[in-house]
Structures are given as C-alpha cells and as structure tokens.
Design an enzyme around this catalytic site. Sequence first.
Site, mmCIF file in Angstrom:
data_model
loop_
_atom_site.group_PDB
_atom_site.id
_atom_site.type_symbol
_atom_site.label_atom_id
_atom_site.label_comp_id
_atom_site.label_asym_id
_atom_site.label_seq_id
_atom_site.Cartn_x
_atom_site.Cartn_y
_atom_site.Cartn_z
ATOM 1 N N ASP A 29 0.825 -1.215 0.000
ATOM 2 C CA ASP A 29 0.000 0.000 0.000
ATOM 3 C C ASP A 29 0.861 1.268 0.000
ATOM 4 O O ASP A 29 1.953 1.277 0.558
ATOM 5 C CB ASP A 29 -0.906 -0.027 1.238
ATOM 6 C CG ASP A 29 -2.099 0.888 1.075
ATOM 7 O OD1 ASP A 29 -2.322 1.395 -0.043
ATOM 8 O OD2 ASP A 29 -2.812 1.111 2.068
ATOM 9 N N ASN A 77 -10.614 -3.021 -6.413
ATOM 10 C CA ASN A 77 -9.767 -2.094 -7.186
ATOM 11 C C ASN A 77 -10.341 -1.746 -8.568
ATOM 12 O O ASN A 77 -9.902 -0.785 -9.202
ATOM 13 C CB ASN A 77 -8.338 -2.648 -7.352
ATOM 14 C CG ASN A 77 -7.503 -2.555 -6.088
ATOM 15 O OD1 ASN A 77 -6.575 -3.327 -5.887
ATOM 16 N ND2 ASN A 77 -7.827 -1.609 -5.204
ATOM 17 N N SER A 205 -8.193 -5.491 4.648
ATOM 18 C CA SER A 205 -8.727 -5.188 3.316
ATOM 19 C C SER A 205 -9.109 -6.423 2.487
ATOM 20 O O SER A 205 -8.718 -6.533 1.324
ATOM 21 C CB SER A 205 -7.721 -4.328 2.538
ATOM 22 O OG SER A 205 -7.527 -3.104 3.189
HETATM 23 C C1 FPP Z 1 -1.882 -0.029 -3.523
HETATM 24 O O1 FPP Z 1 -1.381 1.304 -3.451
HETATM 25 C C2 FPP Z 1 -1.272 -0.736 -4.663
HETATM 26 C C3 FPP Z 1 -1.945 -1.353 -5.681
HETATM 27 C C4 FPP Z 1 -3.406 -1.387 -5.783
HETATM 28 C C5 FPP Z 1 -1.225 -2.028 -6.789
HETATM 29 C C6 FPP Z 1 -0.050 -2.855 -6.361
HETATM 30 C C7 FPP Z 1 0.580 -3.460 -7.546
HETATM 31 C C8 FPP Z 1 1.909 -3.511 -7.778
HETATM 32 C C9 FPP Z 1 2.922 -2.953 -6.865
HETATM 33 C C10 FPP Z 1 2.388 -4.179 -9.018
HETATM 34 C C11 FPP Z 1 2.726 -5.632 -8.751
HETATM 35 C C12 FPP Z 1 3.052 -6.294 -10.036
HETATM 36 C C13 FPP Z 1 3.044 -7.635 -10.270
HETATM 37 C C14 FPP Z 1 3.307 -8.134 -11.620
HETATM 38 C C15 FPP Z 1 2.752 -8.603 -9.238
HETATM 39 P P1 FPP Z 1 -2.406 2.523 -3.614
HETATM 40 O O2 FPP Z 1 -2.472 2.870 -5.050
HETATM 41 O O3 FPP Z 1 -3.708 2.140 -2.984
HETATM 42 O O4 FPP Z 1 -1.695 3.647 -2.803
HETATM 43 P P2 FPP Z 1 -2.429 4.872 -2.054
HETATM 44 O O5 FPP Z 1 -3.144 4.255 -0.881
HETATM 45 O O6 FPP Z 1 -1.285 5.735 -1.643
HETATM 46 O O7 FPP Z 1 -3.348 5.505 -3.032
#
Ligand code: FPP
Length: 249
Positions: A29, A77, A205
């Site tokens: 996250d 998501n 979550s």
């Molecule tokens: C949450 O941060 C992150 C995600 C929903 C995506 C996570 C995916 C990756 C790191 C890519 C992984 C790739 C592979 C191929 C496995 P957020 O966007 O919710 O952060 P925020 O809370 O600061 O908005």
Amino acid sequence: MTVKPIVLQDLPPDLKRERLPKHVAVIMDGNGRWAKHRGLPRIMGHKRGVDVLKDLLRCCRDWGVAALTAYAFSTENWGRPLEEVDFLMTLFERVLRKELREMIEEDVRIQFVGNLSALPRSLQTEIARAVAETQHNRGIQLTVATNYGGRQEILDACRAIAHQVQQGLLQPDDIDEALFERHLYTAGIGDPDLLIRTSGEMRISNFLLWQMAYAEIYITETLWPDFDRAEFHRALCSYQQRERRFGKV
Ligand code: FPP
C-alpha cells in the site's frame, strides 16, 4: 558525497534462521501517495512498486523464506479510475512477459489466486504461460493475488462444497478445516506466518481472510515504493520477538 545504501545479501546475524517465517504476505500500500508526494502521476508509484516486489522476492530467497504472497489487485480495485485500472492490467502483463526468463533462471514458482477469468484475455494468456513454465521450480513460491477478494473466495468454496453435498458426494459432517482449505483458491499454498502492510493502514482489506487466522501482523508507515531490505529486516526482527501461541497458553 553520496552514502551507498547497505545491501543486506546474507541473512543478517541478528536473525535466527530456524525462527524465520516460512510464508510472508504483503499488502503493498501507498504507491499513489508516494507518487503524489513527488508530483508524479499515481501510476509511477505502481511502476516503482514492481521493482520493490522484485527485490523483496530476491531477498526472501537469499534469506531463506520459502513463500511470498503479494496482493496486487483486489476485487474492489476495479472501482479506481479507468486509466489506472488499464495501466495496472498492462503493467502486470508486461512484467510477466519481461520477467519470465529471470523467474525460470532464479527457480521461482509463480501462482495466481483470484477470479482470473475476469482479467483481460491477453493477461490471462501471460498468467497461464508463467504458471506453466515455472510449475516445477522449487527455489521460492511467489503467489500473486489478482482480482482477489477474501469473502468471494470463501463464498466460492462454500458453493463448491454445497454442490458436492447436493450430489451426495459429501455429507455435511465431512466438512472440516482441511476439506474447506482444499476448496480455497490457495489450496496447497499454505497460510502466511507474517503479514506486512505498508503505509500505516491498520486493515486487512479483504485479503486472505481464512488464511490469516494466526498470522503475525507487522504494519509500517513506510510507503510500498520505499520498502527495502532494511525495513524487511525490521519486520523479521519484530516477528522473531513474538511468541506464537496459536490460541494455546
Ligand atoms: C496499492 O497502493 C497498490 C496497488 C493497488 C497495486 C499494487 C501493484 C503492484 C505494486 C504491481 C505488482 C506487479 C506484479 C506483476 C505482481 P495505492 O495505489 O492504494 O496507494 P495509495 O493508498 O497511496 O493511493
């Protein structure tokens, strides 16, 4: 003068090999916030997040953690802006295509859990290829939760079991924990010993609700794109100080 970061290649001496978690799960996250703090589009945080996951996987292998499970995309998501969802789907596909050779060389076995049938077809193809080509690898097991929801997983298991009862293949009394686990997406993968969540949020979550029953939880304020080996080391130190009683005294 720039100070070179310490790269912890071997298991740090203050960690006991025999008390390492066998299976670590991560809620990655804080990608969006990381990018926003730098005046970048949110997607740049996800891009950087892939590199962090890659390094964590390598670190788990170097230090002797047998399994890593990462929450890449939840059933919730889909509610994000279309451009971000599209970017993530394309990113997953590109990463799988680009990293497959290396995963094979590094003895990584990749698996996916979630409702994969709702993902773009081209991504499903890359997933099937990566799973098939790494299925005999034994170095480390990487499980990627994609279009995953813990409640949905439990409902799907209940439905599958109910059908078997309806057909007379099972009696209600046959349903125990072992049977139930065999009907989860994670059948055969095992429960995480340690859950790490970045960015300071105190929530699960909808991630691995059944499997997390006895996991130790480590929450750090660090945003996922800044999560590094030093932070992982702190998580493992914290884990090794815990007394896991599994409900007993
Ligand atoms: C949450 O941060 C992150 C995600 C929903 C995506 C996570 C995916 C990756 C790191 C890519 C992984 C790739 C592979 C191929 C496995 P957020 O966007 O919710 O952060 P925020 O809370 O600061 O908005």
